[in-house]
Design an enzyme around this catalytic site. Structure first.
Site, PDB file in Angstrom:
ATOM      1  N   ASN A  88       0.805  -1.222   0.000  1.00 33.46           N
ATOM      2  CA  ASN A  88       0.000   0.000   0.000  1.00 33.46           C
ATOM      3  C   ASN A  88       0.844   1.283   0.000  1.00 33.46           C
ATOM      4  O   ASN A  88       0.379   2.314  -0.469  1.00 33.46           O
ATOM      5  CB  ASN A  88      -0.918  -0.024   1.236  1.00 33.46           C
ATOM      6  CG  ASN A  88      -1.492   1.333   1.551  1.00 33.46           C
ATOM      7  OD1 ASN A  88      -2.424   1.783   0.892  1.00 33.46           O
ATOM      8  ND2 ASN A  88      -0.928   2.011   2.542  1.00 33.46           N
ATOM      9  N   TYR A 154       3.403   9.187 -11.320  1.00 34.25           N
ATOM     10  CA  TYR A 154       2.402   8.475 -10.507  1.00 34.25           C
ATOM     11  C   TYR A 154       1.532   7.597 -11.408  1.00 34.25           C
ATOM     12  O   TYR A 154       1.299   6.416 -11.127  1.00 34.25           O
ATOM     13  CB  TYR A 154       1.544   9.507  -9.758  1.00 34.25           C
ATOM     14  CG  TYR A 154       0.583   8.917  -8.754  1.00 34.25           C
ATOM     15  CD1 TYR A 154       0.976   8.685  -7.437  1.00 34.25           C
ATOM     16  CD2 TYR A 154      -0.724   8.591  -9.113  1.00 34.25           C
ATOM     17  CE1 TYR A 154       0.086   8.140  -6.508  1.00 34.25           C
ATOM     18  CE2 TYR A 154      -1.611   8.055  -8.194  1.00 34.25           C
ATOM     19  CZ  TYR A 154      -1.200   7.835  -6.888  1.00 34.25           C
ATOM     20  OH  TYR A 154      -2.083   7.298  -5.978  1.00 34.25           O
ATOM     21  N   THR A 189      -7.418  11.604   2.472  1.00 37.91           N
ATOM     22  CA  THR A 189      -6.270  11.231   3.314  1.00 37.91           C
ATOM     23  C   THR A 189      -5.240  12.365   3.221  1.00 37.91           C
ATOM     24  O   THR A 189      -5.359  13.243   2.351  1.00 37.91           O
ATOM     25  CB  THR A 189      -5.576   9.935   2.821  1.00 37.91           C
ATOM     26  OG1 THR A 189      -4.854  10.245   1.624  1.00 37.91           O
ATOM     27  CG2 THR A 189      -6.556   8.801   2.569  1.00 37.91           C
TER      28      THR A 189
HETATM   29  N1  LIG Z   1      -5.618   9.210  -1.197  1.00 34.45           N
HETATM   30  C1  LIG Z   1      -5.954   8.971  -2.455  1.00 34.45           C
HETATM   31  O1  LIG Z   1      -6.701   9.754  -3.062  1.00 34.45           O
HETATM   32  C2  LIG Z   1      -5.457   7.744  -3.163  1.00 34.45           C
HETATM   33  C3  LIG Z   1      -6.098   7.377  -4.356  1.00 34.45           C
HETATM   34  C4  LIG Z   1      -5.669   6.251  -5.045  1.00 34.45           C
HETATM   35  C5  LIG Z   1      -4.607   5.499  -4.550  1.00 34.45           C
HETATM   36  N2  LIG Z   1      -3.995   5.893  -3.404  1.00 34.45           N
HETATM   37  C6  LIG Z   1      -2.873   5.078  -2.966  1.00 34.45           C
HETATM   38  O2  LIG Z   1      -3.116   4.573  -1.680  1.00 34.45           O
HETATM   39  C7  LIG Z   1      -1.876   4.373  -1.001  1.00 34.45           C
HETATM   40  C8  LIG Z   1      -1.946   5.022   0.372  1.00 34.45           C
HETATM   41  O3  LIG Z   1      -2.171   6.406   0.183  1.00 34.45           O
HETATM   42  P1  LIG Z   1      -2.842   7.332   1.292  1.00 34.45           P
HETATM   43  O4  LIG Z   1      -3.807   8.202   0.598  1.00 34.45           O
HETATM   44  O5  LIG Z   1      -3.271   6.552   2.459  1.00 34.45           O
HETATM   45  O6  LIG Z   1      -1.568   8.249   1.658  1.00 34.45           O
HETATM   46  P2  LIG Z   1      -0.962   8.744   3.040  1.00 34.45           P
HETATM   47  O7  LIG Z   1       0.027   9.778   2.650  1.00 34.45           O
HETATM   48  O8  LIG Z   1      -2.055   9.081   4.002  1.00 34.45           O
HETATM   49  O9  LIG Z   1      -0.225   7.431   3.577  1.00 34.45           O
HETATM   50  C9  LIG Z   1       0.862   6.891   2.900  1.00 34.45           C
HETATM   51  C10 LIG Z   1       1.735   6.173   3.918  1.00 34.45           C
HETATM   52  O10 LIG Z   1       2.846   5.610   3.204  1.00 34.45           O
HETATM   53  C11 LIG Z   1       4.014   5.889   3.937  1.00 34.45           C
HETATM   54  N3  LIG Z   1       5.172   5.898   3.051  1.00 34.45           N
HETATM   55  C12 LIG Z   1       5.533   6.856   2.158  1.00 34.45           C
HETATM   56  N4  LIG Z   1       6.702   6.516   1.576  1.00 34.45           N
HETATM   57  C13 LIG Z   1       7.066   5.327   2.114  1.00 34.45           C
HETATM   58  C14 LIG Z   1       8.185   4.476   1.938  1.00 34.45           C
HETATM   59  N5  LIG Z   1       9.165   4.774   1.096  1.00 34.45           N
HETATM   60  N6  LIG Z   1       8.240   3.340   2.669  1.00 34.45           N
HETATM   61  C15 LIG Z   1       7.261   3.005   3.544  1.00 34.45           C
HETATM   62  N7  LIG Z   1       6.190   3.789   3.779  1.00 34.45           N
HETATM   63  C16 LIG Z   1       6.103   4.937   3.061  1.00 34.45           C
HETATM   64  C17 LIG Z   1       3.792   7.232   4.594  1.00 34.45           C
HETATM   65  O11 LIG Z   1       4.648   7.411   5.723  1.00 34.45           O
HETATM   66  C18 LIG Z   1       2.314   7.118   4.972  1.00 34.45           C
HETATM   67  O12 LIG Z   1       2.147   6.561   6.258  1.00 34.45           O
HETATM   68  C19 LIG Z   1      -0.789   4.920  -1.921  1.00 34.45           C
HETATM   69  O13 LIG Z   1      -0.224   3.860  -2.662  1.00 34.45           O
HETATM   70  C20 LIG Z   1      -1.573   5.845  -2.845  1.00 34.45           C
HETATM   71  O14 LIG Z   1      -0.940   5.993  -4.102  1.00 34.45           O
HETATM   72  C21 LIG Z   1      -4.393   6.984  -2.696  1.00 34.45           C
END
Ligand SMILES: NC(=O)c1ccc[n+]([C@@H]2O[C@H](COP(=O)([O-])OP(=O)(O)OC[C@H]3O[C@@H](n4cnc5c(N)ncnc54)[C@H](O)[C@@H]3O)[C@@H](O)[C@H]2O)c1
Length: 249
Positions: A88, A154, A189
């Site tokens: 994730n 991305y 988020t």
């Molecule tokens: N929020 C959105 O709109 C959305 C939409 C589609 C997909 N996503 C995907 O969902 C996933 C989680 O996103 P989110 O919205 O919860 O973001 P977020 O920023 O709230 O959480 C991301 C987490 O990943 C951790 N992280 C970042 N780089 C890292 C690394 N190198 N190693 C380990 N941990 C690391 C951060 O510390 C954080 O805790 C991501 O892959 C993101 O691309 C998010």
């Protein structure tokens, strides 16, 4: 749904990853919480324990192959097996059109958002094969299926996650390891916090979701939890949007 399963999640200190860790714990899994951010990651593990669940935190950089190998090794040492994993962790990266996109930003996004998922699958699959199978869920995005101006790295990484997911699923289907991807639309988020700075653009973004709102991390966690469980025993190699209708347009 996940009683007695050992389940590992990366990027679990915040947002979607934290919601998944908590949902898994409620469903009876023993959870390995991982993140690069140790303090916030520990807090997620504490929240799991507050729910009466079992969890331990391991700091790992999702963009490092060695860290993934160690994460799986520690999971096996601690719990003796690995049944479920969700790759994730991810970052949004720089915002710029392709011709202006900084080279170092491209490398960083691809390292964490695509190579990181490959490293995870590589070591998680090997561990799952030792106990007859398992379920991997890779976090893609709606931007694994369509483009988005200003985010070439991305979008490319998330499209790559879909290809990797399908390929690993084909390779291990007969040996009991299921590999699927999920595609959230824009979810409330910290990742999308900076998009709120431009009110008009943010309004447009909300309007792109037929549901008329952004999603919640818990709504993504429900889908991931179902895919992780044995209820999805015939589901592999698929991509599931969770997007309020975004991709239906
Ligand atoms: N929020 C959105 O709109 C959305 C939409 C589609 C997909 N996503 C995907 O969902 C996933 C989680 O996103 P989110 O919205 O919860 O973001 P977020 O920023 O709230 O959480 C991301 C987490 O990943 C951790 N992280 C970042 N780089 C890292 C690394 N190198 N190693 C380990 N941990 C690391 C951060 O510390 C954080 O805790 C991501 O892959 C993101 O691309 C998010």
């Amino acid at each position: 749904m996940l009683k007695n399963k050992v389940a590992l999640i990366t990027g679990a200190a915040s947002g979607i990853g934290q919601a998944i860790a908590l949902t898994w714990a409620r469903e009876g899994a023993r959870v390995v919480v991982s993140d690069i951010n140790a303090e916030a990651g520990q807090q997620t593990a504490d929240l799991v324990r507050d729910l009466g669940g079992e969890a331990f935190f391991l700091q790992a950089d999702a963009g490092s192959a060695i860290d993934h190998e160690e994460l799986v090794a520690q999971t096996l040492r601690h719990f003796g097996r690995l049944d479920v994993a969700c790759n994730n962790a991810g970052i949004g990266g720089a915002k710029a059109a392709t011709a202006d996109y900084p080279l170092d930003a491209w490398e960083q996004v691809l390292r964490i958002n695509l190579s990181g998922v490959f490293y995870g699958c590589k070591y998680q699959i090997a561990a799952m094969l030792q106990n007859g199978g398992g379920s991997i869920i890779n976090m893609a995005s709606i931007l694994g299926a369509v483009g988005f101006a200003g985010s070439p790295a991305y979008v490319a990484a998330k499209h790559g996650v879909l290809g990797l997911t399908k390929t690993a699923a084909l390779e291990y289907a007969v040996r009991g390891v299921r590999v699927n991807a999920v595609g959230p639309a824009f979810i409330e988020t910290p990742l999308i916090e900076r998009l709120k700075q431009d009110e008009a653009a943010y309004g447009q973004l909300v309007g792109a979701h037929p549901a008329g709102r952004l999603g919640k991390a818990e709504e993504v966690a429900e889908l991931v939890t179902w895919l992780a469980s044995d209820k999805a025993s015939f589901v592999t190699g698929s991509y599931y949007p969770v997007d309020g209708g975004y991709l239906a347009r």
